[in-house]
Design a protein around this motif. Structure first.
Motif, PDB file in Angstrom:
ATOM      1  N   HIS A  87      -3.459 -33.381 -11.214  1.00  0.00           N
ATOM      2  CA  HIS A  87      -2.317 -34.012 -10.540  1.00  0.00           C
ATOM      3  C   HIS A  87      -0.996 -33.539 -11.164  1.00  0.00           C
ATOM      4  O   HIS A  87      -0.047 -33.225 -10.445  1.00  0.00           O
ATOM      5  CB  HIS A  87      -2.443 -35.530 -10.620  1.00  0.00           C
ATOM      6  N   GLN A  90      -0.392 -29.933 -10.119  1.00  0.00           N
ATOM      7  CA  GLN A  90       0.060 -29.859  -8.729  1.00  0.00           C
ATOM      8  C   GLN A  90       1.512 -30.302  -8.600  1.00  0.00           C
ATOM      9  O   GLN A  90       2.272 -29.711  -7.829  1.00  0.00           O
ATOM     10  CB  GLN A  90      -0.853 -30.715  -7.838  1.00  0.00           C
ATOM     11  N   SER A  91       1.900 -31.317  -9.351  1.00  0.00           N
ATOM     12  CA  SER A  91       3.297 -31.770  -9.318  1.00  0.00           C
ATOM     13  C   SER A  91       4.231 -30.685  -9.824  1.00  0.00           C
ATOM     14  O   SER A  91       5.313 -30.483  -9.257  1.00  0.00           O
ATOM     15  CB  SER A  91       3.466 -33.028 -10.188  1.00  0.00           C
ATOM     16  N   ARG A  92       3.813 -29.972 -10.873  1.00  0.00           N
ATOM     17  CA  ARG A  92       4.629 -28.868 -11.390  1.00  0.00           C
ATOM     18  C   ARG A  92       4.815 -27.791 -10.337  1.00  0.00           C
ATOM     19  O   ARG A  92       5.918 -27.268 -10.151  1.00  0.00           O
ATOM     20  CB  ARG A  92       3.963 -28.230 -12.611  1.00  0.00           C
ATOM     21  N   HIS A  93       3.733 -27.473  -9.625  1.00  0.00           N
ATOM     22  CA  HIS A  93       3.811 -26.413  -8.609  1.00  0.00           C
ATOM     23  C   HIS A  93       4.700 -26.832  -7.451  1.00  0.00           C
ATOM     24  O   HIS A  93       5.453 -26.021  -6.923  1.00  0.00           O
ATOM     25  CB  HIS A  93       2.413 -26.040  -8.107  1.00  0.00           C
ATOM     26  N   ARG A  94       4.626 -28.117  -7.056  1.00  0.00           N
ATOM     27  CA  ARG A  94       5.490 -28.607  -5.977  1.00  0.00           C
ATOM     28  C   ARG A  94       6.955 -28.547  -6.383  1.00  0.00           C
ATOM     29  O   ARG A  94       7.819 -28.186  -5.593  1.00  0.00           O
ATOM     30  CB  ARG A  94       5.108 -30.023  -5.588  1.00  0.00           C
ATOM     31  N   MET A  95       7.237 -28.891  -7.641  1.00  0.00           N
ATOM     32  CA  MET A  95       8.616 -28.873  -8.115  1.00  0.00           C
ATOM     33  C   MET A  95       9.153 -27.446  -8.219  1.00  0.00           C
ATOM     34  O   MET A  95      10.338 -27.217  -8.002  1.00  0.00           O
ATOM     35  CB  MET A  95       8.717 -29.575  -9.469  1.00  0.00           C
ATOM     36  N   ALA A  97       8.288 -24.974  -6.293  1.00  0.00           N
ATOM     37  CA  ALA A  97       8.394 -24.351  -4.971  1.00  0.00           C
ATOM     38  C   ALA A  97       9.677 -24.676  -4.265  1.00  0.00           C
ATOM     39  O   ALA A  97      10.483 -25.422  -4.578  1.00  0.00           O
ATOM     40  CB  ALA A  97       7.214 -24.803  -4.097  1.00  0.00           C
TER      41      ALA A  97
END
Length: 97
Positions: A87, A90-95, A97
């Protein structure tokens, strides 16, 4: 400023750095969660999660610490820790992007 307030600010800073991917901050949080130091309650699931993230980021000692903590955990707890780590990743990748 009280000692507790200073400790809370330092912990908050470590948490922000760890969530951003700093391997040393992840390792430090893993140590705090596994030992109950720095005003943090012992939480082996959180400790495993932070050690896992530190190990993924290349921290040399984190993988051994993760293994050591896992010996005191159930299989379900390890799965929960891995889920928390995913989780955060995934949050790091969303931020990013």
């Amino acid at each position: 400023m009280t000692e507790t307030a200073i400790r809370d600010m330092a912990l908050e800073r470590r948490l922000l750095l760890a969530e951003a991917g700093d391997p040393d901050a992840c390792y430090d949080l893993g140590m705090a969660c596994s030992t109950g130091s720095g005003g943090v309650a012992i939480d082996l699931i959180a400790a495993h999660c932070w050690f896992n993230l530190a190990a993924l980021a290349g921290h040399a000692a984190a993988a051994d610490c993760r293994t050591e903590v896992a010996f005191d955990m159930t299989a379900r707890e390890v799965v929960a820790a891995q889920r928390q780590a995913r989780h955060i990743l995934q949050s790091r990748h969303r931020m990013a992007a």
